[in-house]
Write a protein that holds these residues in place. Sequence first.
Motif, PDB file in Angstrom:
ATOM      1  N   ALA A  52       0.835  -1.202   0.000  1.00 14.42           N
ATOM      2  CA  ALA A  52       0.000   0.000   0.000  1.00 14.42           C
ATOM      3  C   ALA A  52       0.871   1.254   0.000  1.00 14.42           C
ATOM      4  O   ALA A  52       0.605   2.197  -0.751  1.00 14.42           O
ATOM      5  CB  ALA A  52      -0.933  -0.002   1.208  1.00 14.42           C
ATOM      6  N   LEU A  53       1.918   1.268   0.792  1.00 11.81           N
ATOM      7  CA  LEU A  53       2.800   2.426   0.852  1.00 11.81           C
ATOM      8  C   LEU A  53       3.536   2.622  -0.475  1.00 11.81           C
ATOM      9  O   LEU A  53       3.637   3.749  -0.972  1.00 11.81           O
ATOM     10  CB  LEU A  53       3.796   2.267   2.002  1.00 11.81           C
ATOM     11  CG  LEU A  53       4.701   3.459   2.282  1.00 11.81           C
ATOM     12  CD1 LEU A  53       3.888   4.722   2.556  1.00 11.81           C
ATOM     13  CD2 LEU A  53       5.613   3.145   3.458  1.00 11.81           C
ATOM     14  N   GLU A  54       3.996   1.542  -1.071  1.00 12.40           N
ATOM     15  CA  GLU A  54       4.670   1.636  -2.370  1.00 12.40           C
ATOM     16  C   GLU A  54       3.716   2.160  -3.448  1.00 12.40           C
ATOM     17  O   GLU A  54       4.089   3.021  -4.249  1.00 12.40           O
ATOM     18  CB  GLU A  54       5.229   0.273  -2.770  1.00 12.40           C
ATOM     19  CG  GLU A  54       5.988   0.290  -4.067  1.00 12.40           C
ATOM     20  CD  GLU A  54       6.552  -1.077  -4.442  1.00 12.40           C
ATOM     21  OE1 GLU A  54       6.902  -1.243  -5.624  1.00 12.40           O
ATOM     22  OE2 GLU A  54       6.637  -1.968  -3.584  1.00 12.40           O
ATOM     23  N   LEU A  55       2.499   1.659  -3.472  1.00 13.33           N
ATOM     24  CA  LEU A  55       1.507   2.141  -4.434  1.00 13.33           C
ATOM     25  C   LEU A  55       1.191   3.611  -4.205  1.00 13.33           C
ATOM     26  O   LEU A  55       1.120   4.397  -5.152  1.00 13.33           O
ATOM     27  CB  LEU A  55       0.226   1.305  -4.344  1.00 13.33           C
ATOM     28  CG  LEU A  55       0.289  -0.102  -4.911  1.00 13.33           C
ATOM     29  CD1 LEU A  55      -0.946  -0.898  -4.495  1.00 13.33           C
ATOM     30  CD2 LEU A  55       0.425  -0.059  -6.429  1.00 13.33           C
ATOM     31  N   PHE A  56       1.007   3.980  -2.946  1.00 13.35           N
ATOM     32  CA  PHE A  56       0.701   5.360  -2.592  1.00 13.35           C
ATOM     33  C   PHE A  56       1.780   6.304  -3.114  1.00 13.35           C
ATOM     34  O   PHE A  56       1.487   7.315  -3.756  1.00 13.35           O
ATOM     35  CB  PHE A  56       0.567   5.480  -1.071  1.00 13.35           C
ATOM     36  CG  PHE A  56       0.313   6.875  -0.585  1.00 13.35           C
ATOM     37  CD1 PHE A  56      -0.968   7.391  -0.558  1.00 13.35           C
ATOM     38  CD2 PHE A  56       1.361   7.671  -0.138  1.00 13.35           C
ATOM     39  CE1 PHE A  56      -1.210   8.689  -0.107  1.00 13.35           C
ATOM     40  CE2 PHE A  56       1.133   8.957   0.312  1.00 13.35           C
ATOM     41  CZ  PHE A  56      -0.153   9.465   0.330  1.00 13.35           C
ATOM     42  N   LEU A  57       3.031   5.973  -2.852  1.00 10.65           N
ATOM     43  CA  LEU A  57       4.130   6.832  -3.298  1.00 10.65           C
ATOM     44  C   LEU A  57       4.233   6.860  -4.819  1.00 10.65           C
ATOM     45  O   LEU A  57       4.530   7.906  -5.410  1.00 10.65           O
ATOM     46  CB  LEU A  57       5.440   6.387  -2.660  1.00 10.65           C
ATOM     47  CG  LEU A  57       5.522   6.628  -1.145  1.00 10.65           C
ATOM     48  CD1 LEU A  57       6.746   5.951  -0.560  1.00 10.65           C
ATOM     49  CD2 LEU A  57       5.508   8.119  -0.830  1.00 10.65           C
ATOM     50  N   GLY A  58       3.967   5.736  -5.460  1.00 12.40           N
ATOM     51  CA  GLY A  58       3.955   5.702  -6.924  1.00 12.40           C
ATOM     52  C   GLY A  58       2.851   6.560  -7.506  1.00 12.40           C
ATOM     53  O   GLY A  58       3.064   7.308  -8.472  1.00 12.40           O
ATOM     54  N   PHE A  59       1.655   6.489  -6.916  1.00 14.15           N
ATOM     55  CA  PHE A  59       0.539   7.320  -7.373  1.00 14.15           C
ATOM     56  C   PHE A  59       0.874   8.804  -7.179  1.00 14.15           C
ATOM     57  O   PHE A  59       0.602   9.631  -8.051  1.00 14.15           O
ATOM     58  CB  PHE A  59      -0.749   6.996  -6.625  1.00 14.15           C
ATOM     59  CG  PHE A  59      -1.295   5.614  -6.851  1.00 14.15           C
ATOM     60  CD1 PHE A  59      -1.004   4.895  -7.997  1.00 14.15           C
ATOM     61  CD2 PHE A  59      -2.111   5.024  -5.896  1.00 14.15           C
ATOM     62  CE1 PHE A  59      -1.513   3.620  -8.202  1.00 14.15           C
ATOM     63  CE2 PHE A  59      -2.635   3.752  -6.092  1.00 14.15           C
ATOM     64  CZ  PHE A  59      -2.334   3.049  -7.247  1.00 14.15           C
ATOM     65  N   LEU A  60       1.464   9.119  -6.045  1.00 19.41           N
ATOM     66  CA  LEU A  60       1.829  10.503  -5.766  1.00 19.41           C
ATOM     67  C   LEU A  60       2.852  11.014  -6.773  1.00 19.41           C
ATOM     68  O   LEU A  60       2.708  12.112  -7.312  1.00 19.41           O
ATOM     69  CB  LEU A  60       2.377  10.629  -4.342  1.00 19.41           C
ATOM     70  CG  LEU A  60       2.893  12.017  -3.975  1.00 19.41           C
ATOM     71  CD1 LEU A  60       1.778  13.049  -4.037  1.00 19.41           C
ATOM     72  CD2 LEU A  60       3.524  11.987  -2.597  1.00 19.41           C
ATOM     73  N   ALA A  61       3.874  10.230  -7.041  1.00 16.04           N
ATOM     74  CA  ALA A  61       4.910  10.640  -7.999  1.00 16.04           C
ATOM     75  C   ALA A  61       4.312  10.832  -9.391  1.00 16.04           C
ATOM     76  O   ALA A  61       4.611  11.820 -10.076  1.00 16.04           O
ATOM     77  CB  ALA A  61       6.028   9.598  -8.040  1.00 16.04           C
ATOM     78  N   GLY A  62       3.471   9.914  -9.810  1.00 14.17           N
ATOM     79  CA  GLY A  62       2.842  10.026 -11.118  1.00 14.17           C
ATOM     80  C   GLY A  62       1.942  11.240 -11.217  1.00 14.17           C
ATOM     81  O   GLY A  62       1.963  11.968 -12.220  1.00 14.17           O
TER      82      GLY A  62
END
Length: 137
Positions: A52-62
């Motif tokens: 969840a944290l990895e996805l969250f940071l990926g969504f934020l970066a994108g």
Amino acid sequence: RCGRAGAEEALSGRGLANLHAVVAGLRCVAVPDRDAAGVTTAAADCPIAAEALELFLGFLAGFAGDLALAWGARGGVFLAGGILPRLADRIDAAAFRARFEAKAPMQGWMAEVPLALVTHPAPAFLGLAALAGLTEP
């Protein structure tokens, strides 16, 4: 879980907590309900929280990259907010930057856009003090 999940909702502490619950549901794994701090803490030992944290940071970066491109943010993108400074030690800077720049065919343009994490607890007051001539900008 919460109706329409716009960026303001999804890329917040509540969004991270909701994403954790969604990942657990998709993986058919029972995990305790956690708030953003709980997800961040659990990420070291819990694969669901880590995902969840990895996805969250990926969504934020994108999303940050999308906004930089849409608005022509040549002066830079400054990420701030309540949750981000608390995640500073969890951010893989190279992966975050790669996701930020992944805007084919504009990667070269994106590579020139500065990206920074604001960690000061009250950055607006620094700017106000500078405008008032109380400090150097």
